[in-house]
Write a protein that holds these residues in place. Structure first.
Motif, PDB file in Angstrom:
ATOM      1  N   UNK A 245       0.754  -1.025  -0.063  1.00 50.19           N
ATOM      2  CA  UNK A 245       0.027  -0.063  -0.098  1.00 50.19           C
ATOM      3  C   UNK A 245       0.837   1.267   0.069  1.00 50.19           C
ATOM      4  N   UNK A 246       1.881   1.238   0.766  1.00 51.24           N
ATOM      5  CA  UNK A 246       2.892   2.474   0.757  1.00 51.24           C
ATOM      6  C   UNK A 246       3.445   2.544  -0.731  1.00 51.24           C
ATOM      7  N   UNK A 247       3.948   1.431  -1.342  1.00 54.83           N
ATOM      8  CA  UNK A 247       4.517   1.465  -2.811  1.00 54.83           C
ATOM      9  C   UNK A 247       3.474   2.040  -3.563  1.00 54.83           C
ATOM     10  N   UNK A 248       2.150   1.526  -3.611  1.00 61.18           N
ATOM     11  CA  UNK A 248       1.193   1.851  -4.614  1.00 61.18           C
ATOM     12  C   UNK A 248       0.697   3.601  -4.286  1.00 61.18           C
ATOM     13  N   UNK A 249       0.864   3.910  -2.966  1.00 60.37           N
ATOM     14  CA  UNK A 249       0.313   5.215  -2.722  1.00 60.37           C
ATOM     15  C   UNK A 249       1.500   6.222  -3.311  1.00 60.37           C
ATOM     16  N   UNK A 250       2.770   5.712  -2.598  1.00 63.88           N
ATOM     17  CA  UNK A 250       3.902   6.777  -3.076  1.00 63.88           C
ATOM     18  C   UNK A 250       4.468   6.798  -4.240  1.00 63.88           C
ATOM     19  N   UNK A 251       4.245   5.674  -5.107  1.00 66.23           N
ATOM     20  CA  UNK A 251       4.822   5.497  -6.517  1.00 66.23           C
ATOM     21  C   UNK A 251       3.725   5.718  -7.419  1.00 66.23           C
ATOM     22  N   UNK A 252       2.342   5.583  -7.147  1.00 68.35           N
ATOM     23  CA  UNK A 252       1.342   5.854  -8.013  1.00 68.35           C
ATOM     24  C   UNK A 252       1.093   5.006  -9.385  1.00 68.35           C
ATOM     25  N   UNK A 253       1.627   3.685  -9.327  1.00 69.47           N
ATOM     26  CA  UNK A 253       1.633   2.890 -10.377  1.00 69.47           C
ATOM     27  C   UNK A 253       0.945   1.799 -10.191  1.00 69.47           C
TER      28      UNK A 253
END
Length: 290
Positions: A245-253
């Motif tokens: 979720x951090x990766x999805x939210x932070x990198x937006x891909x």
């Protein structure tokens, strides 16, 4: 500054491991958590780990006893007032970490360093919450801490050279290999690892192969020590989901979007070894059952 006293907040699997290696390295350690039960389990985990080292001849009886003697348990945050370095190892939740660091920043002595063992949350954001961004840094240890040599060292935007140098020295004294990485979501380790685990969950959900087959392909074909679903159970499915979720939210891909099966299993409380059931089933000692 010279670090002599280390506080570790969180007596779970990671926190107890950090406390152990700090004590083995000669530091005075305060291991803190919110309940006596969690602290007792953390200390038992440390005793068991040190006992295995003793049996294998990696520690003498004197070194074993001295390491245990350097660890003090506490339920009070105030017992960290004199720590030179405080390492946070609580749940992978940004709000909880920020709240803790706001309290620690106001409590510990001005020259003390605060470090987070976060596996994905941006350090600069946590550093701001602490009120002392120059003396804040990421120290990402790996599980199991007493055996894994790597520590990702992550500087925030305002982390000072003095803070970086002190933490690198601490990691080396603990017998670790500090590797510096930049402050991006997931850093290096989990930006590479978690999408692989997430894709393995997706492959399972789509029925491409059984869980056993997926893990066997990665063990035998890629020479991984354990398969991605086994590894997810070891890490904790809730932690895997939080990092994705951090990766999805932070990198937006979209490639970082958590698998629906991973989310559903966490909602069901199937978190892996720590709950006795994840992709596989485990006994009370964490051994995988047939």
């Amino acid at each position: 500054m010279e670090v002599q006293r280390i506080g570790v907040v969180g007596a779970g699997q990671m926190g107890s491991g950090i406390a152990q290696v700090a004590a083995q390295a000669g530091y005075e350690v305060v291991l803190l958590d919110v309940s006596e039960g969690v602290l007792a389990r953390g200390l038992e985990r440390i005793r068991s780990s040190l006992g295995r080292f003793l049996e294998k001849g990696r520690l003498s009886q004197e070194e074993h006893d001295q390491a245990l003697g350097r660890i003090r348990q506490s339920l009070l945050l105030e017992d960290l007032e004199d720590a030179d370095l405080v390492i946070e190892a609580v749940v992978e939740d940004e709000g909880a970490k920020k709240e803790l660091f706001a309290r620690l920043g106001a409590l510990v002595k001005p020259e003390a360093i605060l470090a987070s063992n976060t596996s994905s949350i941006p350090i600069t954001d946590l550093a701001r919450a602490s009120g002392r961004p120059e003396r804040f840094i990421g120290m990402h240890f790996f599980n199991p801490v007493p055996l894994m040599r790597l520590v990702e060292v992550i500087r925030g935007q305002l982390t000072s050279d003095e803070t970086r140098n002190a933490v690198v020295e601490v990691a080396r004294r603990m017998g670790k290999e500090p590797v510096e990485v930049q402050d991006y979501p997931g850093f290096v380790s989990n930006r590479l690892l978690m999408p692989m685990i997430n894709e393995a969950v997706q492959v399972l959900m789509e029925g491409v192969a059984t869980k056993e087959a997926i893990d066997q392909v990665m063990r035998l074909g890629m020479n991984h020590p354990m398969g991605p679903l086994e590894l997810a159970d070891l890490i904790g499915l809730d932690t895997c989901l939080a990092i994705m979720e951090v990766l999805h939210r932070g990198l937006g891909e979209d490639k970082y979007r958590p698998s629906p099966l991973l989310r559903r299993m966490v909602q069901a409380g199937l978190l892996g070894r720590k709950t006795g059931r994840g992709f596989y089933t485990y006994d009370e000692k964490g051994n995988r059952m047939a």
